[in-house]
Design an enzyme around this catalytic site. Structure first.
Site, PDB file in Angstrom:
ATOM      1  N   HIS A  34       0.830  -1.111   0.197  1.00 41.63           N
ATOM      2  CA  HIS A  34      -0.089  -0.016  -0.215  1.00 41.63           C
ATOM      3  C   HIS A  34       1.036   1.082  -0.149  1.00 41.63           C
ATOM      4  CE1 HIS A  34       1.262   0.185   4.146  1.00 41.63           C
ATOM      5  NE2 HIS A  34       0.563  -1.076   4.442  1.00 41.63           N
ATOM      6  N   HIS A  37       4.053   1.281   2.107  1.00 45.54           N
ATOM      7  CA  HIS A  37       5.051   0.722   1.592  1.00 45.54           C
ATOM      8  C   HIS A  37       5.895   1.573   0.538  1.00 45.54           C
ATOM      9  CE1 HIS A  37       2.883  -2.941   2.973  1.00 45.54           C
ATOM     10  NE2 HIS A  37       3.903  -3.238   3.599  1.00 45.54           N
ATOM     11  N   SER A 185      -2.425  -0.270   6.308  1.00 44.42           N
ATOM     12  CA  SER A 185      -1.700  -1.596   6.780  1.00 44.42           C
ATOM     13  C   SER A 185      -2.405  -2.490   5.930  1.00 44.42           C
ATOM     14  CB  SER A 185      -2.044  -1.692   8.269  1.00 44.42           C
ATOM     15  OG  SER A 185      -1.963  -3.061   8.885  1.00 44.42           O
ATOM     16  N   SER A 186      -1.380  -3.612   5.594  1.00 50.40           N
ATOM     17  CA  SER A 186      -2.104  -4.928   5.052  1.00 50.40           C
ATOM     18  C   SER A 186      -3.211  -5.355   5.481  1.00 50.40           C
ATOM     19  CB  SER A 186      -0.916  -5.605   4.704  1.00 50.40           C
ATOM     20  OG  SER A 186       0.381  -5.295   4.135  1.00 50.40           O
TER      21      SER A 186
END
Ligand code: AMP
Length: 281
Positions: A34, A37, A185-186
């Site tokens: 996302h 990153h 966040s993933s």
């Protein structure tokens, strides 16, 4: 951009870059990329000549009860995103490549890892430091990029690098947030629409602590109990809320500067973390 899955190929390609005098940057991730990153990758591309993004859902940092099996895997999107941002290599090994036999050698950072997330996730940081040491040995970066989102992780890795005299620097990049303030966040994709709305309570609690400290509140216990009320009002189940020294991660009673306000909260079955630095200057 090259996609590499074996350690031998990864070593070959960084060796060639190093021979050409290139500055190597590593961005370690578990994929499901996302914009958080993305910010690390962009900074690596801006500061280095050769950027490796590792995509590896590291089994040794998950407890048996945690979400390893269902952790999101979005390789095709991740590949397109890394390419767009200008990464040179994706290193995406299978678990068997990184752990071909039982791992009986571990890198353990003491003290810093028994608090905050380390207290509720025993063994987690041992998995993180060990896989980072392996990734550093494989890709030999000059600089590795981490996010302030995982504040404790950044402190632990920095200490591992110092204590083991590892020949690299780390850069810690600011938390990237959704427009309403939820930290990217993933794991946010686990949230139902109702949970997604409630999840912003972590950010609201942190903002409340920032505001109360700016108004002059110096008592950590007061701030924590007010944050607790905000989380509970959104039906969040608190794992921890703490105010700690930014380097030792020891709890502090009175707000000095700077200090780290960190929390972990379950929204439904999803555990989310967030933090902010209180700097009274
Ligand atoms: P992960 O894939 O969750 O292991 O994260 C890989 C790296 O990205 C870690 O250094 C994280 O701290 C960083 N990261 C994850 N989310 C964010 C975010 N919202 N903002 C900044 N960095 C992040």
């Amino acid at each position: 951009m090259k996609i590499i899955t074996t350690i031998a190929e990864a070593r070959d390609c960084v060796r060639a870059s190093r021979r050409d005098g290139k500055r190597i940057g590593l961005v370690p991730t578990m994929g499901a990329l996302h914009a958080g990153h993305g910010a690390l990758i962009e900074r690596a591309v801006a500061e280095c000549d050769f950027v490796v993004v590792s995509l590896f859902v590291n089994p040794t940092q998950f407890a048996p009860t945690e979400d390893l099996a269902r952790y999101p895997r979005t390789f095709e999107q991740d590949k397109a995103y890394c390419e767009k941002l200008g990464a040179d290599v994706i290193f995406a090994p299978a678990a068997g490549e990184m752990y071909p036999q039982e791992q009986i050698t571990w890198v353990t950072v003491e003290k810093l890892t028994d608090k905050l997330c380390g207290a509720s996730r025993p063994g987690h940081f041992r998995g993180v430091t060990t896989v980072c040491a392996k990734l550093f040995n494989i890709t030999t970066p000059d600089v590795a990029y981490f996010g302030q989102k995982d504040a404790q992780q950044a402190v632990v890795i920095r200490r591992m690098i110092a204590d083991l005299n590892l020949p690299l620097e780390i850069r810690v990049c600011p938390i990237v947030r959704e427009p309403d303030g939820l930290a990217m966040s993933s794991r946010n994709r686990y949230l139902s629409p109702d949970e997604r709305q409630r999840a912003v309570c972590l950010h609201h609690a942190l903002e409340h602590s920032r505001q109360r400290a700016a108004e002059g509140c110096r008592d950590a216990a007061t701030l924590i109990s007010e944050m607790q009320a905000i989380i509970e009002n959104a039906r969040g189940r608190i794992d921890y809320i703490n105010i700690v020294d930014t380097e030792t991660l020891e709890s502090i009673a009175r707000i000095g500067q700077p200090c780290l306000v960190a929390l972990a909260v379950h929204i439904g079955s999803t555990r989310l973390i967030d933090n902010c630095i209180l700097d009274l200057k």
